[in-house]
Design an enzyme around this catalytic site. Structure first.
Site, PDB file in Angstrom:
ATOM      1  N   LYS A 250     -21.519 -17.704 -35.272  1.00  0.00           N
ATOM      2  CA  LYS A 250     -21.227 -17.969 -33.859  1.00  0.00           C
ATOM      3  C   LYS A 250     -19.842 -17.428 -33.497  1.00  0.00           C
ATOM      4  O   LYS A 250     -18.906 -17.463 -34.307  1.00  0.00           O
ATOM      5  CB  LYS A 250     -21.266 -19.479 -33.584  1.00  0.00           C
ATOM      6  CG  LYS A 250     -22.644 -20.111 -33.757  1.00  0.00           C
ATOM      7  CD  LYS A 250     -23.639 -19.584 -32.746  1.00  0.00           C
ATOM      8  CE  LYS A 250     -24.975 -20.305 -32.815  1.00  0.00           C
ATOM      9  NZ  LYS A 250     -24.958 -21.659 -32.269  1.00  0.00           N
ATOM     10  N   GLN A 310     -25.703 -29.105 -44.988  1.00  0.00           N
ATOM     11  CA  GLN A 310     -26.428 -28.053 -44.309  1.00  0.00           C
ATOM     12  C   GLN A 310     -25.869 -26.725 -44.809  1.00  0.00           C
ATOM     13  O   GLN A 310     -24.816 -26.688 -45.430  1.00  0.00           O
ATOM     14  CB  GLN A 310     -26.245 -28.165 -42.795  1.00  0.00           C
ATOM     15  CG  GLN A 310     -24.788 -28.048 -42.382  1.00  0.00           C
ATOM     16  CD  GLN A 310     -24.430 -28.997 -41.275  1.00  0.00           C
ATOM     17  OE1 GLN A 310     -25.077 -30.017 -41.072  1.00  0.00           O
ATOM     18  NE2 GLN A 310     -23.375 -28.678 -40.551  1.00  0.00           N
ATOM     19  N   ASP A 380     -21.188 -35.783 -42.166  1.00  0.00           N
ATOM     20  CA  ASP A 380     -21.648 -35.178 -40.924  1.00  0.00           C
ATOM     21  C   ASP A 380     -23.116 -35.525 -40.673  1.00  0.00           C
ATOM     22  O   ASP A 380     -23.983 -35.285 -41.520  1.00  0.00           O
ATOM     23  CB  ASP A 380     -21.467 -33.656 -41.019  1.00  0.00           C
ATOM     24  CG  ASP A 380     -21.732 -32.956 -39.710  1.00  0.00           C
ATOM     25  OD1 ASP A 380     -20.948 -33.174 -38.771  1.00  0.00           O
ATOM     26  OD2 ASP A 380     -22.712 -32.198 -39.629  1.00  0.00           O
ATOM     27  N   ASN A 381     -23.378 -36.109 -39.506  1.00  0.00           N
ATOM     28  CA  ASN A 381     -24.765 -36.388 -39.080  1.00  0.00           C
ATOM     29  C   ASN A 381     -25.635 -37.047 -40.150  1.00  0.00           C
ATOM     30  O   ASN A 381     -26.735 -36.559 -40.459  1.00  0.00           O
ATOM     31  CB  ASN A 381     -25.441 -35.091 -38.611  1.00  0.00           C
ATOM     32  CG  ASN A 381     -24.938 -34.621 -37.271  1.00  0.00           C
ATOM     33  OD1 ASN A 381     -24.628 -35.415 -36.393  1.00  0.00           O
ATOM     34  ND2 ASN A 381     -24.827 -33.317 -37.112  1.00  0.00           N
ATOM     35  N   GLU A 409     -20.642 -40.267 -39.604  1.00  0.00           N
ATOM     36  CA  GLU A 409     -20.542 -39.714 -38.258  1.00  0.00           C
ATOM     37  C   GLU A 409     -21.919 -39.843 -37.623  1.00  0.00           C
ATOM     38  O   GLU A 409     -22.701 -38.898 -37.584  1.00  0.00           O
ATOM     39  CB  GLU A 409     -20.088 -38.254 -38.311  1.00  0.00           C
ATOM     40  CG  GLU A 409     -19.812 -37.660 -36.935  1.00  0.00           C
ATOM     41  CD  GLU A 409     -20.688 -36.459 -36.599  1.00  0.00           C
ATOM     42  OE1 GLU A 409     -20.457 -35.848 -35.559  1.00  0.00           O
ATOM     43  OE2 GLU A 409     -21.619 -36.149 -37.370  1.00  0.00           O
TER      44      GLU A 409
END
Length: 669
Positions: A250, A310, A380-381, A409
């Site tokens: 990105k 991830q 994370d998540n 989180e």
């Protein structure tokens, strides 16, 4: 079969026999409903067993509920603790009540003959439960009940402080009913009391002579830690420091068309340079990271690493273990989506494929970083991964490293948020960011106190993902308002870098994403220049952290009390530390633009004071002192001060435990 004596609603307890939460040095209130037929007295004992021993304490009847018994304990070491409430018929208490009532009614010694003899027999039995010297004391009480002419004088020794203290330790029990054992998982104190500061190591490099950002390193991050420590933060959190994927990288502001110089999102983990057990080459080496950890330790800072499960498409796992991901019908691996959001630079793991292999590899990664001195992970998540996986992983880690803290989180619905806490997470993000009105904040703070046995909320004022509308449009006073709320409503709070510079521009109206988000580009900041200009919230954040360190009341979560203040733009709440009696009262103006004034009606009993009492309060922000009583006029001007953080007189020792029980009574209701 139902027990002869009733024992119900023992707390703290969580459905499913899940361990409740506590930390070393935290006051844990225990209560239960204990009842029986008729009028005979019933008592209860709290039996607590820790890693190094056991204690037993007779519980106290609540003044607010004759069927409720209360006690507290304070764990003093990390590990699994258990407690059990036993109820029993208390024949001596029954006798004391009956004989007192009859003496007060004027009955003669002849009418009291049977009662006095019953008492003598009870104290003789009690003497058989203690050592020789104490047995003699109790036998003398029995003897006195059999000789004499004045009933008051005959029973007086049975009511003496010395005898009562002895029976509190060695009670005479009948019809003993043992309750169930409940487990309390006790972690180190920092699991409950900590101030977090989030920064991107890659943004610590400053600028070159042309004004272009320079990629930071572990060495430049090491230098940045001095400022974090000076502000009084004790945990510094880094987003992922691993190699960043190049496939589907990105660009600035999440564009799909990056330029050659774009650095990508650190959450797109993995490239030809390695995966979750490697560091980004531009940051330095693992040896450099070790030096960073050592410097943080010298400064009293703990480094929290991001555990983001991830992968970028070029992560080594994607080539070596494609079975760990979801393969689509066309043979490609599915990237992450949260419709309509798309994360083309991330492959989510599929925990239903080769769970054994995935579990083992993630445990290896976590243990790798623990071996390098990391004892805190911001996950994370976690609500997008199986909860039973987290329960397994956290338990596996804690069996060897009970000191490790896991922060979830999880901005998600309550069942999942609290379910993750039950699975073992030490801390959790919350809904705090979106609670802005007086009613919302009151309900939110009440909930997190009520749920202290289950979850420890970390109140971040902002994150790289969340720039709330209140900060976008509320002006600089709103930054101070939100900081006071977060720093005083929970003993855990956090700030993402740039907050002290009042960064408030969203990528577009209605979005909570920052413009030029640091998630996709380098964002060096000149904090010192802002300080010199007087254009920084840094001194205020430093003051808040100092207040938190000095005031034990702000280091506890289990109780908070809201006081009536007759203005919907103002909020007032107090906290009391049951160990020291330290009492803090926060009064805050929720309006960042206008002066607000009101009369604050202080609930004196909730702060351990007597109605009508006159006392002094001292504002810990300004240093100013005021003389107060039950009703007090307060004015707050956002351009001058947004809040008072008052220290009230310490609660007397004999009232402290009752305040802890009262908070629990509110919870029961």
């Amino acid at each position: 079969m139902t027990s002869r004596l009733g024992l119900d609603d023992v707390r703290p307890a969580i459905s499913g026999n899940v361990a409740t939460k506590a930390v070393v040095g935290e006051v844990v209130p225990v209560f239960a409903l204990a009842w029986r037929e008729g009028h005979d007295a019933i008592s209860a004992t709290l039996n607590v067993t820790g890693p190094s021993g056991a204690t037993a304490t007779i519980m106290t009847r609540s003044p607010l509920d004759p069927d409720q018994v209360n006690a507290t304990f304070v764990p003093d070491e990390v590990g699994d603790w258990t407690f059990r409430v036993d109820v029993w018929s208390d024949p001596i208490a029954t006798w004391k009540h009956n004989v007192t009532a009859k003496i007060e009614a004027g009955q003669s010694i002849a009418e009291l003959a049977n009662d006095l003899e019953i008492g003598a027999q009870l104290f003789t039995r009690a003497a058989g439960l203690v050592d020789a010297s104490n047995a003699e004391l109790l036998r003398s009480v029995a003897s006195g009940l059999r000789t004499g002419f004045d009933p008051r004088a005959m029973v007086a020794p049975a009511f003496s402080r010395e005898v009562s203290a002895l029976l509190a330790v060695h009670p005479l029990q009948e019809l003993l009913t043992e309750g169930e054992e409940h487990v309390v998982k006790v972690e180190r104190r920092k699991a409950l009391v900590s101030s977090w500061y989030e920064l991107f190591p890659r943004s610590t490099g400053g600028w070159n002579s042309a004004g272009e950002p320079i990629h930071g390193t572990f060495a430049t991050t090491m230098a940045a830690l001095d400022r974090v420590a000076r502000m009084g933060f004790d945990t510094v959190y880094f987003p992922p420091i691993h190699p960043i994927g190049e496939i589907n990288r990105k660009g600035r502001n999440n564009t799909l068309t990056p330029e050659a110089t774009d650095v990508g999102s650190p959450w797109a983990i993995g490239s030809k340079d390695g995966g979750h057990d490697a560091v980004h080459p531009a940051l330095g080496t693992l040896h450099d990271f070790d030096r960073l950890i050592a410097r943080a330790t010298e400064l009293g800072l703990e480094v929290a690493l991001d555990l983001a499960l991830q992968c970028a498409p070029d992560h080594p796992w994607a080539a070596k273990h494609p079975e760990w991901f979801t393969v689509l019908p066309d043979g490609t691996i599915a990237y992450a989506e949260n419709p309509p959001k798309k994360y083309q630079d991330i492959y989510p793991l599929n925990f239903d494929n080769d769970a054994t292999g995935i579990y083992a590899e993630i445990k290896r990664v976590v243990m790798f970083w623990i071996s390098r001195g990391v004892t805190t992970f911001r996950v994370d998540n976690p609500h997008t991964k199986p909860t039973n996986f987290w329960a397994w992983l956290i338990d596996e880690v804690h069996q060897v490293h009970p000191e490790v803290i896991f922060l979830a989180e999880a901005f998600t619905r309550r069942p999942r948020l609290y379910g993750l806490a039950k699975a073992g997470f030490s801390q959790s993000y919350t809904y705090f960011t979106w609670q802005t009105s007086k009613q919302e904040l009151t309900e939110f703070a009440t909930e997190i106190a009520d749920m202290a046995d289950v979850s420890r909320p970390n109140l971040f004022v902002n994150t790289p993902d969340i720039l709330h509308a209140s900060l976008q449009h509320g002006g600089r006073a709103m930054f101070a308002i939100r900081a006071v709320l977060a720093a005083t409503m929970s003993p855990l709070w956090g700030v993402y870098s740039g907050y002290e510079l009042y960064e408030s521009q969203a990528v577009k109206e209605g979005s909570e994403e920052y413009l030029d988000s640091e998630k996709y580009e380098l964002r060096p900041r000149d904090f010192e220049a802002a300080l010199r200009r007087g254009d920084s919230l840094e001194p205020f954040l430093t003051t808040l952290n100092k207040i938190r360190r000095e005031q034990p009341a702000l280091q506890q979560l289990r109780s908070i009390h809201f006081h009536r203040i007759d203005n919907d733009h103002m909020l007032a709440y107090s906290k009391v530390d049951p160990l020291t009696g330290n009492t803090v009262l926060v009064v805050i103006n929720l309006d960042p633009t206008n002066e607000q004034a009101a009369t604050l009606h202080l609930d004196m009993a909730q702060v351990g004071l007597t109605p009508g009492q006159v006392f002094e309060v001292r504002d810990q922000i300004t240093g100013e002192s005021y003389t107060w009583t039950d009703d007090n006029f307060v004015r707050l001007q956002p351009w001058r001060d947004v809040a008072h953080v008052f220290v009230l007189p310490d609660v007397a020792e004999d009232r402290r435990e009752a305040l802890a029980w009262r908070a629990v009574d509110t919870y029961r209701a």
